[in-house]
Design an enzyme around this catalytic site. Structure first.
Site, PDB file in Angstrom:
ATOM      1  N   ASP A  74       8.152  10.093  -5.356  1.00  0.00           N
ATOM      2  CA  ASP A  74       7.302  10.002  -4.364  1.00  0.00           C
ATOM      3  C   ASP A  74       7.049  11.500  -4.197  1.00  0.00           C
ATOM      4  OD1 ASP A  74       6.987   7.345  -4.209  1.00  0.00           O
ATOM      5  OD2 ASP A  74       8.247   7.401  -2.263  1.00  0.00           O
ATOM      6  N   GLY A  75       7.860  12.265  -4.365  1.00  0.00           N
ATOM      7  CA  GLY A  75       7.758  13.955  -3.886  1.00  0.00           C
ATOM      8  C   GLY A  75       6.606  14.297  -4.900  1.00  0.00           C
ATOM      9  N   ASN A 148       2.677  13.135   3.888  1.00  0.00           N
ATOM     10  CA  ASN A 148       3.693  12.281   4.769  1.00  0.00           C
ATOM     11  C   ASN A 148       3.904  12.921   6.087  1.00  0.00           C
ATOM     12  OD1 ASN A 148       4.740  10.494   3.056  1.00  0.00           O
ATOM     13  ND2 ASN A 148       6.659  11.184   2.715  1.00  0.00           N
ATOM     14  N   ALA A 190       9.324   7.421   5.521  1.00  0.00           N
ATOM     15  CA  ALA A 190      10.272   8.550   5.114  1.00  0.00           C
ATOM     16  C   ALA A 190      11.102   9.235   6.036  1.00  0.00           C
ATOM     17  CB  ALA A 190       9.453   9.593   4.697  1.00  0.00           C
TER      18      ALA A 190
END
Length: 286
Positions: A74-75, A148, A190
């Site tokens: 995801d990063g 995010n 997150a």
């Protein structure tokens, strides 16, 4: 942002991997699959030192690619999505490692995905980002995007963060504790979730304020609508964008955050089920 992809006329697909990880085997497999459809795979320079494939800097990669693959977690995808907004290009997330909320499948499943993709069997979702406006003491404004979240946290671990939030120059709330999270719907699963913030559907036009370890039992997360801009003031705190960019809040006289008009096009398998992903990742039900 890109609403449609001309899947019948794809010529080049860019690929970016997570840094400092060798994924040459996975890259070659993707190249082999795409060659069946006469599509050229081009790489970010840092994605491989060994493979004899065309390599470009990130800006040039976006310019020449029909869309870009994020190969990692995801990063990797999050940092790529912020760049994709500049070039109006879609992003496909393929995970290498642990399954995240944003990347849909592994390289081993890519053959089936692209077989469906080149028949038009895919979907595009367009989550909104946060706009962050940082005005320094000379009046210069720096605009950043967050996919995010934006996290305000204390600079000194021994102290308590004191964070004031304003709307239209009126104090909206005041937080004492470890910090404050401003999260997008995509980012609600997150850090926001770890701080007991709510899960908000990815495509909702809203954002979330979630206090971190508040010293008041009455402080709770709140979901705010698009068009609601807040100004955040805090001394001796750090502002972090997507866990990747840090700014000292003392360096700025004004910091404003709100849901951006910008979104990013994410390519997904047609049968992707957001709620099934939540069920599997969070162990809901049986």
């Amino acid at each position: 942002m890109q609403n449609k992809i001309d899947y019948k006329n794809i010529k080049k697909i860019g690929l970016v991997t997570r840094p400092n990880v060798s994924l040459d085997k996975e890259i070659l497999k993707l190249q082999s699959i795409l060659s069946i459809y006469k599509v050229e795979l081009v790489l970010l320079k840092e994605s491989s030192e060994i493979l004899d494939l065309p390599k470009y800097g990130l800006d040039d990669l976006f310019k020449i690619s029909d869309f870009v693959i994020s190969l990692g977690g995801d990063g990797t995808l999050i940092s790529l999505c912020r760049k994709a907004c500049e070039y109006d290009k879609a992003v496909l997330g393929i995970h290498a490692g642990h399954l995240g909320f944003l990347t849909d499948f592994k390289v081993d499943e890519a053959e089936n995905f692209f077989q469906a993709f080149f028949q038009g069997e895919f979907r595009i979702e367009k989550p909104y980002l946060l706009s962050v406006f940082l005005e320094d003491k000379q009046g210069k404004i720096l605009e950043k995007l967050a996919f995010n979240d934006v996290v305000i946290s204390k600079n000194n671990q021994a102290s308590m963060a004191h964070i004031e939030v304003f709307r239209k120059e009126k104090k909206f709330n005041e937080y004492f504790g470890d910090g404050l999270i401003v999260a997008t719907p995509a980012g609600s699963t997150a850090y926001n979730l770890s701080a007991n913030g709510p899960i908000v559907y990815t495509l909702a036009q809203a954002f979330i304020l979630t206090p971190v370890c508040s010293h008041s039992l009455t402080q709770r997360p709140i979901v705010l609508p698009k068009g609601f801009e807040i100004e955040i003031m805090a001394k001796d705190c750090i502002l972090c964008i997507d866990g990747q960019e840090n700014y000292k809040m003392n360096d700025f006289k004004s910091i404003k955050v709100g849901l951006s008009d910008k979104n990013v096009a994410l390519i997904h398998p047609k049968n992707r089920d957001y709620f099934q992903i939540l069920k599997e990742k969070l162990h809901w039900g049986n």
